[in-house]
Design an enzyme around this catalytic site. Sequence first.
Site, PDB file in Angstrom:
ATOM      1  N   LYS A 190      11.350  11.285  40.319  1.00 51.18           N
ATOM      2  CA  LYS A 190      12.740  11.157  39.845  1.00 51.18           C
ATOM      3  C   LYS A 190      12.995  11.972  38.577  1.00 51.18           C
ATOM      4  CE  LYS A 190      14.003   6.847  42.084  1.00 51.18           C
ATOM      5  NZ  LYS A 190      14.566   5.509  41.965  1.00 51.18           N
ATOM      6  N   ASP A 217      21.281   5.193  41.856  1.00 47.58           N
ATOM      7  CA  ASP A 217      20.690   3.865  41.642  1.00 47.58           C
ATOM      8  C   ASP A 217      21.616   3.009  40.778  1.00 47.58           C
ATOM      9  OD1 ASP A 217      18.342   4.136  43.089  1.00 47.58           O
ATOM     10  OD2 ASP A 217      17.174   4.873  41.387  1.00 47.58           O
TER      11      ASP A 217
HETATM   12  P1  NAP Z   1       8.241   2.631  37.848  1.00 46.67           P
HETATM   13  O1  NAP Z   1       9.041   3.641  37.096  1.00 46.67           O
HETATM   14  O2  NAP Z   1       6.836   2.950  38.228  1.00 46.67           O
HETATM   15  O3  NAP Z   1       8.219   1.282  36.968  1.00 46.67           O
HETATM   16  C1  NAP Z   1       7.412   0.195  37.342  1.00 46.67           C
HETATM   17  C2  NAP Z   1       7.695  -0.980  36.398  1.00 46.67           C
HETATM   18  O4  NAP Z   1       6.912  -2.105  36.808  1.00 46.67           O
HETATM   19  C3  NAP Z   1       7.352  -0.703  34.938  1.00 46.67           C
HETATM   20  O5  NAP Z   1       8.245  -1.376  34.105  1.00 46.67           O
HETATM   21  C4  NAP Z   1       5.939  -1.298  34.842  1.00 46.67           C
HETATM   22  O6  NAP Z   1       5.553  -1.663  33.528  1.00 46.67           O
HETATM   23  C5  NAP Z   1       6.089  -2.524  35.695  1.00 46.67           C
HETATM   24  N1  NAP Z   1       4.789  -2.993  36.169  1.00 46.67           N
HETATM   25  C6  NAP Z   1       4.013  -2.441  37.127  1.00 46.67           C
HETATM   26  N2  NAP Z   1       2.856  -3.151  37.264  1.00 46.67           N
HETATM   27  C7  NAP Z   1       2.939  -4.174  36.372  1.00 46.67           C
HETATM   28  C8  NAP Z   1       2.059  -5.240  36.037  1.00 46.67           C
HETATM   29  N3  NAP Z   1       0.879  -5.420  36.652  1.00 46.67           N
HETATM   30  N4  NAP Z   1       2.452  -6.120  35.063  1.00 46.67           N
HETATM   31  C9  NAP Z   1       3.642  -5.967  34.426  1.00 46.67           C
HETATM   32  N5  NAP Z   1       4.516  -4.957  34.713  1.00 46.67           N
HETATM   33  C10 NAP Z   1       4.150  -4.069  35.663  1.00 46.67           C
HETATM   34  O7  NAP Z   1       8.993   2.201  39.194  1.00 46.67           O
HETATM   35  P2  NAP Z   1      10.564   2.117  39.474  1.00 46.67           P
HETATM   36  O8  NAP Z   1      11.047   3.344  40.126  1.00 46.67           O
HETATM   37  O9  NAP Z   1      11.230   1.665  38.231  1.00 46.67           O
HETATM   38  O10 NAP Z   1      10.588   0.985  40.622  1.00 46.67           O
HETATM   39  C11 NAP Z   1      10.307  -0.371  40.319  1.00 46.67           C
HETATM   40  C12 NAP Z   1      10.502  -1.212  41.577  1.00 46.67           C
HETATM   41  O11 NAP Z   1      11.853  -1.142  42.007  1.00 46.67           O
HETATM   42  C13 NAP Z   1       9.668  -0.740  42.776  1.00 46.67           C
HETATM   43  O12 NAP Z   1       9.203  -1.882  43.449  1.00 46.67           O
HETATM   44  C14 NAP Z   1      10.679  -0.003  43.661  1.00 46.67           C
HETATM   45  O13 NAP Z   1      10.338  -0.065  45.036  1.00 46.67           O
HETATM   46  C15 NAP Z   1      11.942  -0.813  43.386  1.00 46.67           C
HETATM   47  N6  NAP Z   1      13.177  -0.046  43.593  1.00 46.67           N
HETATM   48  C16 NAP Z   1      14.128  -0.581  44.404  1.00 46.67           C
HETATM   49  C17 NAP Z   1      15.305   0.085  44.594  1.00 46.67           C
HETATM   50  C18 NAP Z   1      16.347  -0.498  45.497  1.00 46.67           C
HETATM   51  O14 NAP Z   1      17.298   0.222  45.846  1.00 46.67           O
HETATM   52  N7  NAP Z   1      16.248  -1.756  45.860  1.00 46.67           N
HETATM   53  C19 NAP Z   1      15.552   1.319  43.950  1.00 46.67           C
HETATM   54  C20 NAP Z   1      14.579   1.830  43.110  1.00 46.67           C
HETATM   55  C21 NAP Z   1      13.375   1.134  42.921  1.00 46.67           C
HETATM   56  P3  NAP Z   1       4.836  -0.581  32.567  1.00 46.67           P
HETATM   57  O15 NAP Z   1       5.954   0.250  31.998  1.00 46.67           O
HETATM   58  O16 NAP Z   1       4.146  -1.408  31.552  1.00 46.67           O
HETATM   59  O17 NAP Z   1       3.896   0.220  33.405  1.00 46.67           O
END
Ligand code: NAP
Length: 287
Positions: free
Chosen positions: A76, A112
């Site tokens: 992204k 988003d």
């Molecule tokens: P990302 O940039 O990789 O961010 C992941 C987030 O999860 C970060 O805040 C990370 O914290 C946290 N995290 C991961 N493992 C963790 C753990 N063990 N303990 C605590 N926090 C943890 O991913 P993203 O793009 O933001 O996506 C996040 C989620 O949203 C995914 O599941 C994705 O599939 C979903 N999503 C859904 C939609 C939809 O349309 N429904 C759209 C976009 C994304 P840290 O910063 O500390 O690593």
Amino acid sequence: MAAADRKKTPILAGVVGWPVEHSLSPLIHTIWARRAGVDGHYIPLAIAPAYDDFAKAMDSLRTIGFAGVNVTLPHKDHALRYAQRASAIAQQAGAANMLTFDDAGAHADNSDVAGFAAALAGARRDGTAPANAVVLGAGGAARGVALALQAAGATRILVANRTRAKAEAVASDIGGDAVDWPARHDALAGADILVNATSLGMRGQPPLEIDLSALSPKALVADIVYSPLETALLKSAREQGRPTIDGLDMLMHQAAPGFREWFGADAVVDAALRAGLVRELERRSRP
Ligand code: NAP
């Protein structure tokens, strides 16, 4: 390829990620294309994580006449870097989930934010806006959610994230406050809405541990994770009688701008589309 040629059929678009096979976007676009009678294809494209791989792939897609692509993890921010132009919201979010190709190169956008805003608007049947919000996570999706909450009128947004520096960065950009990850339970006091925008609770990921007892009984609980569709967070909220928003609502709404732009037809988010996606999630969850 000139824009006029690019509009020739079949129209080509897709989703770029690593991994990408889990994406429901191809199904969403295929359903809309079938409904509209559009001659087009929307293809999942696995592109390795490095920026150079991404840029080379985008150059190739432009050359062969793709109209555009959705972009998911880990590309992204690469999409924003690759594009010559970007919408104000993509610049504000610091990330793009849409690239549209034209004669001038690539235009980056972020749907988003609008996707979560539409999901939120659909859930607020009484028309009231959440004033106090808690967002769990500070990744790309959390930033989009926080911007949508801000646009919807939230006046106090708390951002709790495992990595505090990232929570501080998001909070500072939207005028909110960062919360230490262990303090997330207490941060729920007085909140009208809680949004899980971490990957916790997703199939194959660790569970989200959160105590909802400080949250007011009428507070909305949203989870942008959609696999499983009813996460443990949403199940607890439902059992406590709280209104909920699941991840499919945001997913369907964030897909619509790309379909309209690239396939030139309407993209209606409705119960039939949701039912198709739910069936696919159920099929995938079967052993
Ligand atoms: P990302 O940039 O990789 O961010 C992941 C987030 O999860 C970060 O805040 C990370 O914290 C946290 N995290 C991961 N493992 C963790 C753990 N063990 N303990 C605590 N926090 C943890 O991913 P993203 O793009 O933001 O996506 C996040 C989620 O949203 C995914 O599941 C994705 O599939 C979903 N999503 C859904 C939609 C939809 O349309 N429904 C759209 C976009 C994304 P840290 O910063 O500390 O690593």
